[in-house]
Design an enzyme around this catalytic site. Structure first.
Site, PDB file in Angstrom:
ATOM      1  CE  LYS A 142      -3.620  -2.418  -0.132  1.00  7.57           C
ATOM      2  NZ  LYS A 142      -4.759  -2.917   0.587  1.00  7.57           N
TER       3      LYS A 142
HETATM    4  C1  LIG Z   1      -5.843  -3.795   0.805  1.00  7.43           C
HETATM    5  C2  LIG Z   1      -7.272  -3.465   0.862  1.00  7.43           C
HETATM    6  C3  LIG Z   1      -8.080  -3.835   1.947  1.00  7.43           C
HETATM    7  C4  LIG Z   1      -7.641  -4.782   3.040  1.00  7.43           C
HETATM    8  O1  LIG Z   1      -6.469  -4.493   3.661  1.00  7.43           O
HETATM    9  P1  LIG Z   1      -5.671  -5.676   4.441  1.00  7.43           P
HETATM   10  O2  LIG Z   1      -4.706  -4.915   5.271  1.00  7.43           O
HETATM   11  O3  LIG Z   1      -5.032  -6.503   3.395  1.00  7.43           O
HETATM   12  O4  LIG Z   1      -6.645  -6.437   5.249  1.00  7.43           O
HETATM   13  C5  LIG Z   1      -9.385  -3.393   1.980  1.00  7.43           C
HETATM   14  N1  LIG Z   1      -9.901  -2.650   0.979  1.00  7.43           N
HETATM   15  C6  LIG Z   1      -9.162  -2.295  -0.096  1.00  7.43           C
HETATM   16  C7  LIG Z   1      -9.797  -1.461  -1.156  1.00  7.43           C
HETATM   17  C8  LIG Z   1      -7.837  -2.701  -0.200  1.00  7.43           C
HETATM   18  O5  LIG Z   1      -7.128  -2.354  -1.282  1.00  7.43           O
END
Ligand SMILES: *Cc1c(COP(=O)(O)O)cnc(C)c1O
Length: 379
Positions: free
Chosen positions: A192
């Protein structure tokens, strides 16, 4: 040329290695692995960066969404409006809590919730709306908040892909993505825009009572030590991850600029390609380009992806199957939702590598590879 990856976390780490290693070492020596000082400090620093009253760290972005819905006391059968064109976590936690996901189409340009469609989907059972700032583009929050206020609904922003992005209101005021709805949720998954070196997540809110409730739900429903008022979960950001995030948060804007520079270069290179629709940037959304996702028109997406692989250029389809067509939602009658834009996009989008460490020769090679395929498509 350095091998191209969708996200180059290794080279990013190399640049900050001394600081990161020292910060992790400090946690090891303190042995305060859970709820150590780094967690509290990171929460305060993120609070300042986002200009919000409360940041509550948790274990991952999926948990953040679940905790948000639990803290808002959503009850089985309540309807939650969300896009189908998203990562599955958004819809999954709705179903997990026995709420009803109501899938709504997205805007064909921004790929974020279509506000007109949201209003049409509201019923007496609707309790919340979960917009997703997909690929780093901030959803059209001002009209969405107006619809929510009119119908007395909560808004939970899924900000996993847009941390550091912002939204400009009609009066010229600007707010960070994730701080506009009642609760904002994010993920610190390594890839991210603000990623740690494991799992991590957080919730944001300006509401004191809601913040207290969120903290309680995230910590076994505990109000005072060993006194548990509601059924909660165990969801914590650990100190090692917080220490890494404290090094990376001051670099977030720089990282976003690096991503935007890659996006600008792609935009310019593909402007004259009739088969490519480059990502739209609404005037009110500061796009942070978690992904650079283009739409292909009249070209074979799988063949392009295969060709790029032969050129050592990775490319990904985010997302090949929309939530409403996942088997997980068959028993909700998922496929009965009529979402033509979502269905169309899932057959047309393809994401190219974008990250903070892209070299000019890598970028040139990716652009050249895409163009040579489209200009001389295989028979
Ligand atoms: C990555 C993501 C999540 C979940 O995040 P995690 O930390 O992997 O649980 C939720 N919503 C979106 C749009 C994402 O890209």
């Amino acid at each position: 040329m350095v091998p191209i990856q969708m996200v180059d976390l290794k080279r990013q780490y190399t640049k900050i290695k001394p600081q990161v290693d020292a910060a992790i070492q400090e946690v090891l020596e303190s042995a305060a692995f859970i709820n150590g000082g780094a967690v509290q400090k990171f929460a305060e620093e993120l609070q300042q960066y986002l200009d919000i009253k409360h940041v509550i760290p948790c274990a991952n972005g999926t948990d953040a969404l679940q905790i948000a819905m639990m803290a808002l006391d959503l009850q089985p059968g309540d309807e939650v409006i969300t896009p189908s064109f998203t990562f599955i976590a958004t819809a999954e936690v709705i179903a997990l809590l026995q709420l009803k996901p109501v899938f709504v189409d997205v805007d064909p340009q921004t790929y974020c919730l279509d506000v007109t469609a949201v209003e049409k989907a509201i019923t007496p059972k609707t309790k919340a709306i979960v917009p997703v700032h997909l690929y780093g583009h901030v959803a059209d929050m001002e009209p969405l908040m107006a619809v929510a206020a009119k119908h007395n609904l909560y808004v939970i922003e899924d900000n996993a892909q847009a941390i550091g992005g912002n939204y400009t209101f009609a009066d010229g005021s600007v707010k960070k993505a994730g701080t506009i709805g009642h609760i904002g949720c994010t993920s610190f998954f390594p890839s991210k825009n603000l990623g740690c070196y494991g799992d991590g997540g957080a919730l944001f809110t300006n509401d004191d009572a809601l913040a207290a409730k969120i903290r309680m739900v995230a910590n076994h429903g505990q109000s005072a030590r060993y006194y548990h008022d509601v059924v909660g979960v165990n969801s914590r950001l650990d100190s090692v991850q917080a220490a890494v995030l404290r090094i990376k948060l001051p670099l977030l804007d720089e990282y976003i600029n690096a991503r935007r520079a890659v996006a600008d270069a792609y935009d310019a290179a593909f402007a004259d390609m009739p088969q490519i629709t480059t990502p739209y940037r609404a005037a009110n959304s500061y796009h942070v380009f978690h992904q650079y996702t283009l739409q292909l028109n009249g070209a074979d997406r799988n063949k392009l992806q295969e060709y790029l692989a032969t050129q050592q250029v990775p490319a990904m389809i985010y997302y090949p199957v929309p939530a409403h067509r996942q088997r997980m939602f068959e028993h909700f009658g998922g496929a009965a939702f009529d979402l033509p834009v979502t269905d169309h996009l899932t057959t047309k989008v393809i994401s190219l590598p974008i990250h903070t460490e892209m070299d000019k020769d890598q970028l040139d090679h990716i652009i050249h590879s895409v163009k040579s395929f489209l200009n001389n498509p295989p028979a």
